[in-house]
Enzyme design. Structure first.
Site, short mmCIF file in Angstrom:
data_model
loop_
_atom_site.label_atom_id
_atom_site.label_comp_id
_atom_site.label_asym_id
_atom_site.label_seq_id
_atom_site.Cartn_x
_atom_site.Cartn_y
_atom_site.Cartn_z
N ASP A 1 0.86 -1.18 0.00
CA ASP A 1 0.00 0.00 0.00
C ASP A 1 0.90 1.23 0.00
OD1 ASP A 1 -1.76 -2.12 0.57
OD2 ASP A 1 -3.04 -0.86 1.82
N LYS B 1 -6.93 3.38 -3.42
CA LYS B 1 -7.31 3.39 -2.00
C LYS B 1 -7.52 4.82 -1.54
CE LYS B 1 -5.31 2.03 2.50
NZ LYS B 1 -4.17 1.34 3.15
N LYS C 1 -10.29 0.36 -2.47
CA LYS C 1 -10.20 0.11 -1.03
C LYS C 1 -10.47 1.40 -0.26
CE LYS C 1 -6.94 -1.28 2.64
NZ LYS C 1 -5.59 -1.80 2.93
#
Length: 332
Positions: free
Chosen positions: A164, A232, A268
Site C-alpha cells: 500500500d 485506495k 479500497k
C-alpha cells in the site's frame, strides 16, 4: 466461501493495462488528459451516495453481506507502539475472527508496517490470509524516490503479498502529474521479486487532502494508467478519510476504466468505517455503481481495525438471535 482468493497474477499486477505512452509522455499531455476528464457533479455525487446509503437488504442477503464484508477486511495496525505480540494476535484473529464459530470466514489480509511483515508472515503461514505492508514513507509520502523504493523492496523481500503506497500529494496538487505517475510505475516495478513473482500494488490518494472530487477522479485515472492494482482512499491518519461520495467517484472511475481498457482495478476505502451498517452501505454502492464483479475480496477491500468486531457482533445476532457484545471478541 471460506478463505480469500489468491493475489492476482504477477503479470497483471506489474504491467499497465494498456498503452498510455502518448498521454504520459510529457506533463503537458498528461495534464490535458486528466483535466479533460468529465467533471464530477459534487451535489449529484453527494445525493446519489446518500440515496444508496438508505437501501435496506433482507435477512439472507444481509447474512451474505456480513460474511463478504469480513472476507474483504484488511485488518490493520499502523501504530508506533505496534509490537510483535500485537501483530501475532492480530494475525491470529484474521485467520479465525470468531474462534467459537468455525464457519466464520477469514479476513482478506493483515496490514502492517514493513518491519512487522516477517512476524505477520510467519504467523499466517499458508492460511491464505495475505500480508499487506504500507510503504513509500507512509503516511506522508515525503521522501526521496530511492528511499521510497528501498522501503518497498524491503517489504516485498520480507514476504509482503501486497504493498500500500502513498502518492506525493504535494506533487499532485502542484500539477506535477508526471512525477506522481513515474513514482507509481517505479514502485510497481519494485514490487517484483528476484524470482519474478510480484506483490500487487494499492495506491493511496489521501482523499481528505485532495480537496475536490475532480481531483479524486484525476488521481484515480493517474494511478490506474500507471498500473496500480487497487486505488485506495486514505491512510487513516487524516480526516476526512473514506466517505461514501469519494468512494462512489472512485468506483465510477474503475468502472469507466474497464469499459475503456478491459482491465479491472480494485477499490479500497480505508479509515472511519466502523460499523456493519456502514460496510453494507459500501457493498450496496459497489454493486450499484461498479457492478457485481467487484463484490469480491480481489477487487474490493475495507481498510479497518475496529470494523471487524461489529461485523462479528452482527453476524452472531443473525445466527443466534442475540447480541454477544464487544467483550466477547478481542480488542484490536
Amino acid at each position: 466461501m471460506s478463505s480469500p482468493t489468491a493475489a492476482p497474477a504477477a503479470a497483471e499486477a506489474t504491467a499497465p493495462a494498456t498503452d498510455f505512452s502518448d498521454i504520459t509522455r510529457t506533463d503537458a499531455s498528461l495534464r490535458r488528459f486528466l483535466h479533460g476528464l468529465p467533471g464530477v457533479d459534487q451535489v449529484g455525487a453527494d445525493k446519489r451516495a446518500a440515496g444508496l446509503g438508505t437501501r435496506s437488504i433482507k435477512t439472507t442477503a444481509k447474512e451474505f453481506a456480513l460474511d463478504l464484508a469480513i472476507r474483504m477486511v484488511d485488518l490493520t495496525t499502523l501504530e508506533g507502539q505496534d509490537t510483535p505480540g500485537k501483530v501475532r494476535a492480530l494475525a491470529s484473529k484474521a485467520m479465525r475472527p470468531d474462534p467459537a464459530d468455525p464457519t466464520c470466514p477469514a479476513t482478506a489480509a493483515v496490514c502492517v508496517y514493513p518491519d512487522m511483515v516477517p512476524v505477520a508472515k510467519e504467523t499466517l503461514g499458508d492460511s491464505g490470509v495475505h500480508v499487506a505492508a504500507v510503504a513509500t514513507a507512509f503516511p506522508s509520502g515525503r521522501a526521496a524516490l530511492d528511499i521510497k523504493l528501498a522501503d518497498t523492496r524491503d517489504a516485498v523481500e520480507a514476504g509482503a503479498d501486497e504493498i500500500d503506497m502513498v502518492i506525493d500529494r504535494g506533487a499532485f496538487l502542484s500539477g506535477r502529474y508526471l512525477q506522481v505517475f513515474d513514482e507509481i510505475v517505479a514502485v510497481r516495478e519494485a514490487c517484483v521479486r528476484a524470482d519474478g513473482s510480484s506483490a500487487h500494488l494499492k495506491v493511496i490518494f489521501e482523499t481528505g487532502e485532495l480537496q475536490t472530487y475532480d481531483n479524486v477522479r484525476r488521481a484515480s485515472w493517474l494511478a490506474m494508467m500507471a498500473g496500480g492494482h487497487f486505488i485506495k482512499t486514505s491512510t487513516g491518519k487524516v480526516q476526512p478519510a473514506a466517505t461514501l461520495p469519494v468512494t462512489l467517484v472512485m468506483l465510477e472511475a474503475v468502472r469507466d476504466f474497464r469499459e475503456q481498457t478491459g482491465h479491472m482495478v480494485g477499490v479500497k476505502p480505508a479509515g472511519g468505517i466502523r460499523t456493519a451498517k456502514d460496510a453494507i452501505k459500501y457493498l450496496v454502492m459497489v454493486n450499484e455503481v461498479a457492478g457485481p464483479d467487484w463484490l469480491d475480496p480481489d477487487w474490493f477491500r475495507f481498510g479497518a481495525s475496529t470494523l471487524l468486531n461489529d461485523l462479528l457482533m452482527q453476524r452472531t445476532k443473525m445466527r443466534t438471535g442475540r447480541y454477544s457484545g464487544p467483550d466477547y471478541f478481542t480488542l484490536d
